[in-house]
Enzyme design. Structure first.
Site, PDB file in Angstrom:
ATOM      1  N   SER A  49      40.216  48.926  50.181  1.00 35.44           N
ATOM      2  CA  SER A  49      39.723  48.091  50.024  1.00 35.44           C
ATOM      3  C   SER A  49      38.933  47.271  51.335  1.00 35.44           C
ATOM      4  O   SER A  49      36.957  47.521  51.200  1.00 35.44           O
ATOM      5  CB  SER A  49      39.423  46.472  49.170  1.00 35.44           C
ATOM      6  OG  SER A  49      40.290  47.240  48.329  1.00 35.44           O
ATOM      7  N   THR A  50      39.728  47.474  52.491  1.00 33.75           N
ATOM      8  CA  THR A  50      39.068  46.147  53.087  1.00 33.75           C
ATOM      9  C   THR A  50      38.339  47.444  54.055  1.00 33.75           C
ATOM     10  O   THR A  50      37.367  47.569  55.490  1.00 33.75           O
ATOM     11  CB  THR A  50      40.120  46.100  54.319  1.00 33.75           C
ATOM     12  OG1 THR A  50      40.921  44.731  53.823  1.00 33.75           O
ATOM     13  CG2 THR A  50      39.415  45.131  55.922  1.00 33.75           C
ATOM     14  N   TYR A 138      48.834  50.590  43.407  1.00 31.08           N
ATOM     15  CA  TYR A 138      48.276  48.978  44.312  1.00 31.08           C
ATOM     16  C   TYR A 138      48.087  47.797  42.975  1.00 31.08           C
ATOM     17  O   TYR A 138      47.377  48.689  42.234  1.00 31.08           O
ATOM     18  CB  TYR A 138      47.035  49.906  44.564  1.00 31.08           C
ATOM     19  CG  TYR A 138      46.614  48.655  45.940  1.00 31.08           C
ATOM     20  CD1 TYR A 138      46.681  47.338  45.851  1.00 31.08           C
ATOM     21  CD2 TYR A 138      45.355  49.753  46.547  1.00 31.08           C
ATOM     22  CE1 TYR A 138      45.592  46.847  46.795  1.00 31.08           C
ATOM     23  CE2 TYR A 138      44.745  48.490  47.288  1.00 31.08           C
ATOM     24  CZ  TYR A 138      45.225  46.774  47.222  1.00 31.08           C
ATOM     25  OH  TYR A 138      43.634  46.153  48.100  1.00 31.08           O
ATOM     26  N   LYS A 164      51.818  47.695  46.638  1.00 31.76           N
ATOM     27  CA  LYS A 164      50.866  47.609  47.131  1.00 31.76           C
ATOM     28  C   LYS A 164      50.942  46.048  46.392  1.00 31.76           C
ATOM     29  O   LYS A 164      50.221  46.602  46.022  1.00 31.76           O
ATOM     30  CB  LYS A 164      49.899  47.919  47.997  1.00 31.76           C
ATOM     31  CG  LYS A 164      48.930  46.725  48.524  1.00 31.76           C
ATOM     32  CD  LYS A 164      47.547  47.303  49.954  1.00 31.76           C
ATOM     33  CE  LYS A 164      46.997  46.495  50.639  1.00 31.76           C
ATOM     34  NZ  LYS A 164      46.023  45.833  49.546  1.00 31.76           N
ATOM     35  N   THR A 166      49.522  42.687  45.841  1.00 30.69           N
ATOM     36  CA  THR A 166      48.677  41.658  46.280  1.00 30.69           C
ATOM     37  C   THR A 166      47.896  41.018  44.885  1.00 30.69           C
ATOM     38  O   THR A 166      47.334  40.963  44.333  1.00 30.69           O
ATOM     39  CB  THR A 166      46.812  42.521  46.579  1.00 30.69           C
ATOM     40  OG1 THR A 166      47.653  43.593  47.473  1.00 30.69           O
ATOM     41  CG2 THR A 166      46.044  41.864  46.787  1.00 30.69           C
ATOM     42  N   GLY A 189      50.207  42.284  49.737  1.00 32.92           N
ATOM     43  CA  GLY A 189      49.161  42.273  49.994  1.00 32.92           C
ATOM     44  C   GLY A 189      48.192  41.143  49.956  1.00 32.92           C
ATOM     45  O   GLY A 189      46.832  41.358  50.377  1.00 32.92           O
ATOM     46  N   ASP A 191      47.323  38.718  52.586  1.00 37.53           N
ATOM     47  CA  ASP A 191      47.407  37.394  53.777  1.00 37.53           C
ATOM     48  C   ASP A 191      47.677  36.317  53.939  1.00 37.53           C
ATOM     49  O   ASP A 191      48.453  35.962  54.807  1.00 37.53           O
ATOM     50  CB  ASP A 191      45.565  37.787  54.755  1.00 37.53           C
ATOM     51  CG  ASP A 191      45.559  38.998  54.818  1.00 37.53           C
ATOM     52  OD1 ASP A 191      45.740  40.553  53.573  1.00 37.53           O
ATOM     53  OD2 ASP A 191      44.958  39.202  55.492  1.00 37.53           O
ATOM     54  N   SER A 208      43.716  42.655  55.450  1.00 41.84           N
ATOM     55  CA  SER A 208      42.567  42.410  56.471  1.00 41.84           C
ATOM     56  C   SER A 208      42.652  42.152  57.411  1.00 41.84           C
ATOM     57  O   SER A 208      42.383  42.416  58.111  1.00 41.84           O
ATOM     58  CB  SER A 208      41.711  42.088  55.817  1.00 41.84           C
ATOM     59  OG  SER A 208      41.879  42.199  53.760  1.00 41.84           O
TER      60      SER A 208
END
Length: 307
Positions: A49-50, A138, A164, A166, A189, A191, A208
């Site tokens: 995505s980033t 993900y 992952k 998030t 995921g 941050d 990111s």
């Protein structure tokens, strides 16, 4: 031991540099890879995505991965995100990733049409059967979150060796480790919740902001591993201050500019993302960050010290 379990630590979700005309900038990409490896990151997560994957054609995504793997030259592991809505396209990207030397695959679930759980399971089953690389599923709100039962189903697919994660429900990280198995790899995921994810049993962190403040998260990861949760909390507070200040300011573009201030120009984003094209716009962003640094009394943040 799964192949994915060898990939741990701090992994930036790598940005993709575009030039002023929105073309992929190979030179900038090579410089970014060297910059991050030089800073000590443990691996790279490419075309996620980033990395603006869904802004690119399949051919462009392949080229980005080719440049990254060529520049990495085996120095750190590379996870290639090959997610798409179409299984056919994802398999093509997966086979290419294996051919050019990626160490693992990752994919969002197919999105937009509201696919059934059986269709999502079929998607991952077909992709993992197409290569010999391990798959990291993900779990991300943008593409639809998996519940715990779905994660258990995915973990039963041969080749799906991790996730992952998030999502803020970090109790499920602990539950996955307990009920699915300690060797099922989990990357936290979010941050802003890296400390929490690691404390609940995540094997690594993908994010990111590790592009621009890797020093904060490398120190945080080391602190958690050493059991120094007070230090980890202090570092998470620094990271979060930077994150929440950046989010309202075209975050991917701001990350790219803040990388440039450290000597790794990450170029621009593709529209409709915003950018800081002019010197005046960039100087205004710098001034805001300078004021933020002074107000918070922040030290040890590389890009802030550079301005």
């Amino acid at each position: 031991m799964s192949a994915l379990s060898k990939i741990t630590g701090v992994l930036p979700a790598l940005v993709t540099p575009f030039d002023e005309n929105e073309n992929f900038d190979e030179g900038r990409m090579r410089a970014i890879v060297d910059f991050l490896i030089g800073r000590g990151v443990d691996g790279l997560y490419v075309t996620g995505s980033t990395g603006e994957a869904f802004m690119m054609s399949p051919e462009e995504r392949k080229r980005v991965l080719e440049v990254v793997t060529d520049e990495v030259k085996g120095r750190v592991p590379v996870i290639a995100h090959i997610g798409a809505i179409s299984t056919h396209l994802s398999i093509d990207l997966a086979r290419h990733a294996e051919k050019v030397g990626a160490d693992a695959l990752s994919s969002v679930p197919p999105f937009y049409w509201g696919f059934s759980q059986d269709q999502v399971v079929s998607y991952y089953t077909d992709i993992t059967a197409s290569t010999g690389l391990p798959m990291c599923a993900y779990n991300v709100p943008l593409a639809g979150l998996f519940g715990f039962d779905m994660i258990k189903r995915l973990a039963e697919i041969p080749g799906v060796e991790g996730i992952k994660y998030t999502a803020p429900t970090h109790h499920d990280i602990m539950r996955v480790k307990a009920e699915i198995g300690s060797d099922f790899v989990i990357y936290s995921g979010a941050d802003e919740m890296a400390m929490s994810g690691l404390a609940f049993g995540a094997d690594g962190i993908i994010g990111s902001f590790y592009n621009t403040i890797p020093e904060i998260y490398l120190a945080l990861y080391a602190a958690v591993k050493a059991g120094d949760m007070a230090e980890a909390k202090a570092l998470q507070e620094v990271g979060n201050a930077v994150i929440f200040f950046t989010l309202p300011r075209n975050p991917i573009a701001a990350i790219k500019r803040s990388m440039a201030w450290q000597g790794a120009d990450a170029g621009y984003c593709r529209k409709p993302f915003g950018n800081f094209y002019s010197a005046a716009e960039e100087e205004s962003l710098k001034a805001e960050f300078r004021a933020f640094k002074a107000e918070r009394g922040l030290t040890g943040v590389n890009f802030l010290d550079a301005i």
